[in-house]
Every structure is written in C-alpha cells, then in structure tokens.
Design a protein around this motif. Structure first.
Motif, PDB file in Angstrom:
ATOM      1  N   ASP A  26      30.479  29.516 -13.733  1.00 50.70           N
ATOM      2  CA  ASP A  26      29.727  30.745 -14.004  1.00 50.70           C
ATOM      3  C   ASP A  26      28.765  31.030 -12.863  1.00 50.70           C
ATOM      4  O   ASP A  26      28.744  30.323 -11.850  1.00 50.70           O
ATOM      5  N   GLY A  27      27.944  32.068 -13.034  1.00 55.61           N
ATOM      6  CA  GLY A  27      27.044  32.499 -11.969  1.00 55.61           C
ATOM      7  C   GLY A  27      25.971  31.487 -11.614  1.00 55.61           C
ATOM      8  O   GLY A  27      25.343  31.597 -10.551  1.00 55.61           O
ATOM      9  N   GLU A  28      25.739  30.492 -12.465  1.00 60.38           N
ATOM     10  CA  GLU A  28      24.756  29.446 -12.175  1.00 60.38           C
ATOM     11  C   GLU A  28      25.398  28.234 -11.512  1.00 60.38           C
ATOM     12  O   GLU A  28      24.714  27.286 -11.138  1.00 60.38           O
ATOM     13  N   GLY A  29      26.749  28.264 -11.405  1.00 60.28           N
ATOM     14  CA  GLY A  29      27.433  27.130 -10.804  1.00 60.28           C
ATOM     15  C   GLY A  29      27.881  26.101 -11.806  1.00 60.28           C
ATOM     16  O   GLY A  29      28.238  24.980 -11.436  1.00 60.28           O
ATOM     17  N   ARG A  30      27.859  26.451 -13.111  1.00 61.55           N
ATOM     18  CA  ARG A  30      28.272  25.514 -14.153  1.00 61.55           C
ATOM     19  C   ARG A  30      29.792  25.638 -14.348  1.00 61.55           C
ATOM     20  O   ARG A  30      30.322  26.725 -14.509  1.00 61.55           O
ATOM     21  N   ILE A  31      30.474  24.506 -14.333  1.00 60.56           N
ATOM     22  CA  ILE A  31      31.925  24.498 -14.506  1.00 60.56           C
ATOM     23  C   ILE A  31      32.260  24.825 -15.955  1.00 60.56           C
ATOM     24  O   ILE A  31      31.788  24.157 -16.885  1.00 60.56           O
ATOM     25  N   VAL A  32      33.066  25.876 -16.162  1.00 61.90           N
ATOM     26  CA  VAL A  32      33.435  26.269 -17.516  1.00 61.90           C
ATOM     27  C   VAL A  32      34.920  26.035 -17.798  1.00 61.90           C
ATOM     28  O   VAL A  32      35.341  26.068 -18.963  1.00 61.90           O
ATOM     29  N   TYR A  33      35.714  25.792 -16.703  1.00 63.43           N
ATOM     30  CA  TYR A  33      37.140  25.562 -16.931  1.00 63.43           C
ATOM     31  C   TYR A  33      37.730  24.778 -15.756  1.00 63.43           C
ATOM     32  O   TYR A  33      37.360  24.988 -14.594  1.00 63.43           O
ATOM     33  N   ILE A  34      38.639  23.855 -16.111  1.00 60.33           N
ATOM     34  CA  ILE A  34      39.413  23.144 -15.084  1.00 60.33           C
ATOM     35  C   ILE A  34      40.812  22.922 -15.648  1.00 60.33           C
ATOM     36  O   ILE A  34      40.960  22.519 -16.804  1.00 60.33           O
ATOM     37  N   ASN A  35      41.831  23.244 -14.883  1.00 59.43           N
ATOM     38  CA  ASN A  35      43.189  23.111 -15.407  1.00 59.43           C
ATOM     39  C   ASN A  35      43.755  21.706 -15.117  1.00 59.43           C
ATOM     40  O   ASN A  35      43.183  20.928 -14.345  1.00 59.43           O
ATOM     41  N   PRO A  36      44.889  21.341 -15.742  1.00 59.20           N
ATOM     42  CA  PRO A  36      45.465  20.004 -15.562  1.00 59.20           C
ATOM     43  C   PRO A  36      45.770  19.662 -14.107  1.00 59.20           C
ATOM     44  O   PRO A  36      45.599  18.512 -13.693  1.00 59.20           O
ATOM     45  N   ARG A  52      29.108  20.943 -16.634  1.00 63.25           N
ATOM     46  CA  ARG A  52      28.138  20.420 -15.675  1.00 63.25           C
ATOM     47  C   ARG A  52      28.005  21.353 -14.479  1.00 63.25           C
ATOM     48  O   ARG A  52      28.912  22.106 -14.111  1.00 63.25           O
ATOM     49  N   LEU A  53      26.811  21.274 -13.845  1.00 65.77           N
ATOM     50  CA  LEU A  53      26.549  22.077 -12.661  1.00 65.77           C
ATOM     51  C   LEU A  53      27.257  21.472 -11.449  1.00 65.77           C
ATOM     52  O   LEU A  53      27.265  20.250 -11.260  1.00 65.77           O
ATOM     53  N   ALA A  54      27.838  22.324 -10.610  1.00 64.35           N
ATOM     54  CA  ALA A  54      28.534  21.862  -9.415  1.00 64.35           C
ATOM     55  C   ALA A  54      27.577  21.148  -8.474  1.00 64.35           C
ATOM     56  O   ALA A  54      27.953  20.192  -7.785  1.00 64.35           O
ATOM     57  N   GLU A  60      26.225  13.594  -7.060  1.00 65.42           N
ATOM     58  CA  GLU A  60      26.823  12.346  -7.513  1.00 65.42           C
ATOM     59  C   GLU A  60      27.952  11.880  -6.591  1.00 65.42           C
ATOM     60  O   GLU A  60      28.441  10.760  -6.719  1.00 65.42           O
ATOM     61  N   GLY A  61      28.366  12.754  -5.670  1.00 65.31           N
ATOM     62  CA  GLY A  61      29.449  12.386  -4.762  1.00 65.31           C
ATOM     63  C   GLY A  61      30.824  12.704  -5.272  1.00 65.31           C
ATOM     64  O   GLY A  61      31.825  12.321  -4.658  1.00 65.31           O
ATOM     65  N   ILE A  62      30.894  13.379  -6.442  1.00 64.87           N
ATOM     66  CA  ILE A  62      32.208  13.799  -6.947  1.00 64.87           C
ATOM     67  C   ILE A  62      32.841  14.755  -5.938  1.00 64.87           C
ATOM     68  O   ILE A  62      34.033  14.691  -5.665  1.00 64.87           O
ATOM     69  N   TYR A  63      31.981  15.658  -5.426  1.00 67.62           N
ATOM     70  CA  TYR A  63      32.416  16.540  -4.362  1.00 67.62           C
ATOM     71  C   TYR A  63      31.630  16.210  -3.101  1.00 67.62           C
ATOM     72  O   TYR A  63      30.397  16.100  -3.143  1.00 67.62           O
ATOM     73  N   GLU A  64      32.360  16.052  -1.994  1.00 59.37           N
ATOM     74  CA  GLU A  64      31.668  15.832  -0.711  1.00 59.37           C
ATOM     75  C   GLU A  64      30.861  17.076  -0.362  1.00 59.37           C
ATOM     76  O   GLU A  64      29.693  17.004   0.016  1.00 59.37           O
ATOM     77  N   VAL A  65      31.510  18.219  -0.483  1.00 56.25           N
ATOM     78  CA  VAL A  65      30.852  19.514  -0.347  1.00 56.25           C
ATOM     79  C   VAL A  65      31.392  20.382  -1.469  1.00 56.25           C
ATOM     80  O   VAL A  65      32.603  20.546  -1.611  1.00 56.25           O
ATOM     81  N   SER A  66      30.511  20.924  -2.273  1.00 61.25           N
ATOM     82  CA  SER A  66      30.948  21.747  -3.396  1.00 61.25           C
ATOM     83  C   SER A  66      31.249  23.162  -2.919  1.00 61.25           C
ATOM     84  O   SER A  66      30.362  23.853  -2.394  1.00 61.25           O
ATOM     85  N   VAL A  67      32.501  23.591  -3.076  1.00 59.58           N
ATOM     86  CA  VAL A  67      32.891  24.946  -2.705  1.00 59.58           C
ATOM     87  C   VAL A  67      32.167  25.949  -3.596  1.00 59.58           C
ATOM     88  O   VAL A  67      31.791  27.032  -3.154  1.00 59.58           O
ATOM     89  N   THR A  68      31.924  25.569  -4.865  1.00 62.41           N
ATOM     90  CA  THR A  68      31.203  26.457  -5.795  1.00 62.41           C
ATOM     91  C   THR A  68      29.803  26.738  -5.274  1.00 62.41           C
ATOM     92  O   THR A  68      29.362  27.894  -5.215  1.00 62.41           O
TER      93      THR A  68
END
Length: 471
Positions: A26-36, A52-54, A60-68
């Motif tokens: 969403d506009g705040e950067g919160r993940i609302v959907y992820i496909n398989p 969760r927020l991107a 946390e290191g889940i993303y090296e750089v968050s595209v979101t």
C-alpha cells in the motif's frame, strides 16, 4: 484479501498462477499481497511478509534493497537486479497514484538466471559460429586464390615464380594489368605468403570516392574535423592496416591533391588525420594496382612523376587472358565446379563449347570469363552446355572478340609450343585414355608421355567432355 477489494477475484487467480513473482504494497509500504511464485523466488512464507512494512524487512535483511521503499521514495518506476538463493532476479516496482498520492506499489519479480545463461551460451555459440565462419571464408578465399593462381602458361608461370620470391619481403609491389586480370587476387596472395600474413589486409579502391572522402577514409579524421564528422573521430584505413598490408587498388584514379600525401606515407610511413596537426607513424607494406598506363598519365599531367617512381619499385605485369590461352581450360573447369556447386546443378560442357570459349579474346579477362560461365550454368536449360549456348551468351561480343592472335612478340618455336599445348589440351578433352589420345593425335606412346609431362597436362574427367555418340 483485506485491502485488495478493488481487484477482482479473477485477477487474483491470474496472480496466483503467474510464473513471475507479484507483490503488492500500500501507500505506506506495507505488504498486502504476495503470490506463490514470489514466495518461491524470495524463499519466504507469505505469513511472514504480508502485513509488514517493506522498510522493516529491509532492516532485517530480508531485502538487500527494498524496491517498494525505493519506489515510494522516488515516486516513479524502479528496476533492480538482485541475487537470492543462487537466482538472479529482475525486480520492478511501479507506483499507482490516486489524487497525486501513491495508493499502491505493484512489484514484479522475474527469474532471469536461465535467460542470462541462455544468453551467455548463445553469445558463446555465436562467437564460435563467427570464428568458424571466418575460417570457412578464409578457406574459401584460399581455395579461390589457389585455383586462380594455377597456370599452364609459361608467361604466367614466370609471374607466379616472381611473386613467390617477393612475397616474403616488404618490397613495394605495383601490379599492372587490364581490368579483370586478378590484381586483387594476386595482392591477397602476396599478403598471405608474406611475414605479415597474420596481420590485417586492408583494401581501398582509389577510384570510387571523391578526394575529400578518400582522404578521410585513408587517413581518418579527428572530432569535429568537418560537418557530419563523428563526435569521436574515426580511424583511417592506413591506421587499421598497421602491421599488415595496405592495398591501393586503381592507384591511377587517385586525385592529384592526395598523391603528395600518399608520397609522404610511402617515403616516411607517416600521415596526418584530417583535422589534426599531429603526425602518426605506421608500419605497413603497400601494394598498389592499376589498369592504366601511368607513364602516359605523367605526360598528361594527371599523375605525379615522383609518386610513380616511388611506386615502381617492383612492377609486376599480369598478362591478359588472350596471352595465356592455355589457362582458359583451367578456369573453365574451375568455374564449372564453382557455379554448379553454388546453384546445385550438375551440368557439363561439351568440347566444341570449350573451343568457342578458347576462340574468344576475353577483353574483360578472368572476371568476364567468370561472369559468362555463371550465366551459362544458370540460363542453359540442358544438362550439357553446347557451342551454340556460348555464342548466344556472348552474342555480338563473340564475333567482335574473334580477332587474330597476336604472335608478333613470339618466336616461331614459342608460337609452335603455344599451339601444341593448346592442341593437346583440346584433344585430351575428347579422349578417355592415353592410348586413345595417342591414336587420335598420331603420336607414339613415348612421345605423347614426354609432351604431356612437358606441358604439365593430364586427362580430363570424362564426365566433363563431349560424349562420343553425339553428332
């Protein structure tokens, strides 16, 4: 799905089966959907990501750089290349606006690992193919040169022997001969048998360009040297040939204004690019060629005398085909094989057709013979090319070209030998064995053997001669 009521269930079904990973924030950067597919590519469960927020996932290191995060910050589409679990991903974020505010961020993830591998493999295969293509072209050029350098005439044997002696040296060669006598072939042969054979062979036709274009092609130019010049300048062919051979074809057509600059290049191996004031030095061998009488041009004031004497270090005259008629047989055989192969034919040529070709004076020399042979192979509808086909293809030129042979520069013995070689070559074409040849010529076996050895002749392939049962 909470927050995605604006997307129909049908679209959600498409997202679920997509091969590409799809994430929506969403506009705040919160993940609302992820496909398989994205779960598989990211190697995470949607329960851990959704809600969760991107920016938190980035910390946390889940993303090296968050595209979101990057898309929200830059307010425009963003693409990044990231590596996860040995996979190479192209991740694109696209902002979706509402009232000038970002309402959603659509993320697409694509695994390009295999694609890049295929691309690398393809480039390697292409490089290998190019290598083999060059090698095949090189082999073809060598085969053509080998065939076109084969000779049965004494005058040409002397020329080839001279070329073999001068090729390994760096001496400047001036090839003189009528149009179509193979000056290009002989220049390449010299280079291929020189110590520079692994370096470039660069050819330029001095008669095809204006003086300005010829100068820029030869010597190159600097940035902004003239209107339309490349912003980076351009290397000239002289510089491209550095270490190798520069072949100046039709040197007699070179404009007078450039001749003085060529003279400097020949004398000192230096030149100045167009638009520059700095000299450049090159290490090149020069071979020049002309179909014009340069001495006549000097008298007419169209060619510099000092340049002529610089070029005339090792003049080599390539005799026209009418002075080496014995070679016509070799070329007929060579071109028959070449064009049959090119067009997928299996045509033969009758002996009386060969006689017509040998009677013609060939003002266009080997190039004209090549053109005529190609035309005969293509246009003659029958399997065997006959004399009438030759006369039809040559038309008026055949009758005009049947002039008297010029024996004025030959002794009786030389003229007799030329006729004898010509006669034996023709008789070989209608004989299937040395015994039959001896019977037809009236020569003894020992005399025939001696003469065949003398003229380096052999029985022709029977399939290429005129059948006995034809009228």
């Amino acid at each position: 799905m909470e927050g995605l009521s604006w997307i129909s269930d049908e679209w959600i079904k498409f997202f679920e089966v997509s091969y590409d990973g799809i994430i929506i924030a969403d506009g705040e950067g919160r993940i609302v959907y992820i496909n398989p597919a994205s779960e598989r590519l990211e190697e995470v469960d949607k329960e851990y990501i959704v809600g969760r927020l991107a920016s938190e996932l980035e910390e946390e290191g889940i993303y090296e750089v968050s595209v979101t995060v990057k898309t929200l910050r830059e307010r425009k589409p963003v693409s990044l290349m990231q590596y996860k679990g040995g996979k190479q991903l192209v991740i694109t974020g696209i902002p979706i606006f509402e009232d000038d505010e970002i309402k959603w961020v659509y993320i697409n993830e694509r695994d390009v690992t295999e694609l890049n591998k295929i691309k690398r493999d393809s480039e390697e295969v292409k490089a290998i193919a190019e290598k083999y293509k060059r090698q095949l072209e090189e082999l073809q050029v060598r085969e053509d040169e080998k065939s076109e350098m084969v000779t049965g005439s004494k005058v040409m044997e002397k020329t080839v022997s001279l070329l073999a002696r001068i090729a390994p040296t760096d001496i400047l060669v001036l090839l003189e001969g009528e149009s179509g006598t193979g000056k290009d072939v002989h220049a390449r042969w010299i280079h291929r048998h020189s110590l520079r054979k692994d370096k470039p062979f660069v050819k330029i036709d001095c008669g095809t360009l204006s003086e300005t274009l010829l100068e820029s092609e030869l010597f190159g130019y600097t940035k902004g040297a003239f209107t339309g010049a490349s912003n980076s300048g351009k290397k000239g062919l002289v510089e491209v040939a550095d270490g190798g051979t520069l072949f100046l074809d039709e040197i007699g057509e070179m404009p007078l204004g450039l001749q003085v600059k060529l003279l400097r290049l020949i004398q000192d191996k230096v030149f100045i690019p167009v638009g520059s004031v700095e000299e450049k030095t090159v290490d090149i061998r020069i071979i020049a060629a002309t179909n014009r009488n340069l001495k006549d041009m000097i008298r007419q004031g169209t060619f510099r005398q000092d340049l002529y004497y610089r070029l005339n270090v090792m003049p080599v005259r390539l005799p026209p085909l009418r002075e080496r008629k014995e070679d016509i047989f070799y070329f007929i055989e060579f071109f028959m094989e070449k064009f049959n192969k090119k067009y997928g034919f299996h045509k033969t040529i009758l002996n009386r057709a060969i006689s017509r070709l040998c009677d013609y004076s060939w003002p266009g020399n080997i190039r004209e013979l090549s053109n005529v042979m190609e035309r005969l192979i293509v246009v003659v509808p029958r399997a065997a090319i006959d004399a009438s086909d030759v006369e039809t293809v040559l038309g008026r030129e055949y009758r005009k070209g049947q002039g008297e042979d010029d024996f004025s520069r030959q002794t009786y013995d030389e003229a007799f030998e030329e006729f004898e070689r010509y006669y034996l070559k023709g008789m070989i074409g209608v004989s299937s064995s040395n015994y039959e040849l001896a019977e037809k010529t009236g020569l003894s076996a020992s005399t025939l053997k001696r003469k065949l050895k003398k003229y380096k002749l052999r029985l022709r392939d029977r399939a290429k001669t005129e059948p006995k049962d034809q009228n």
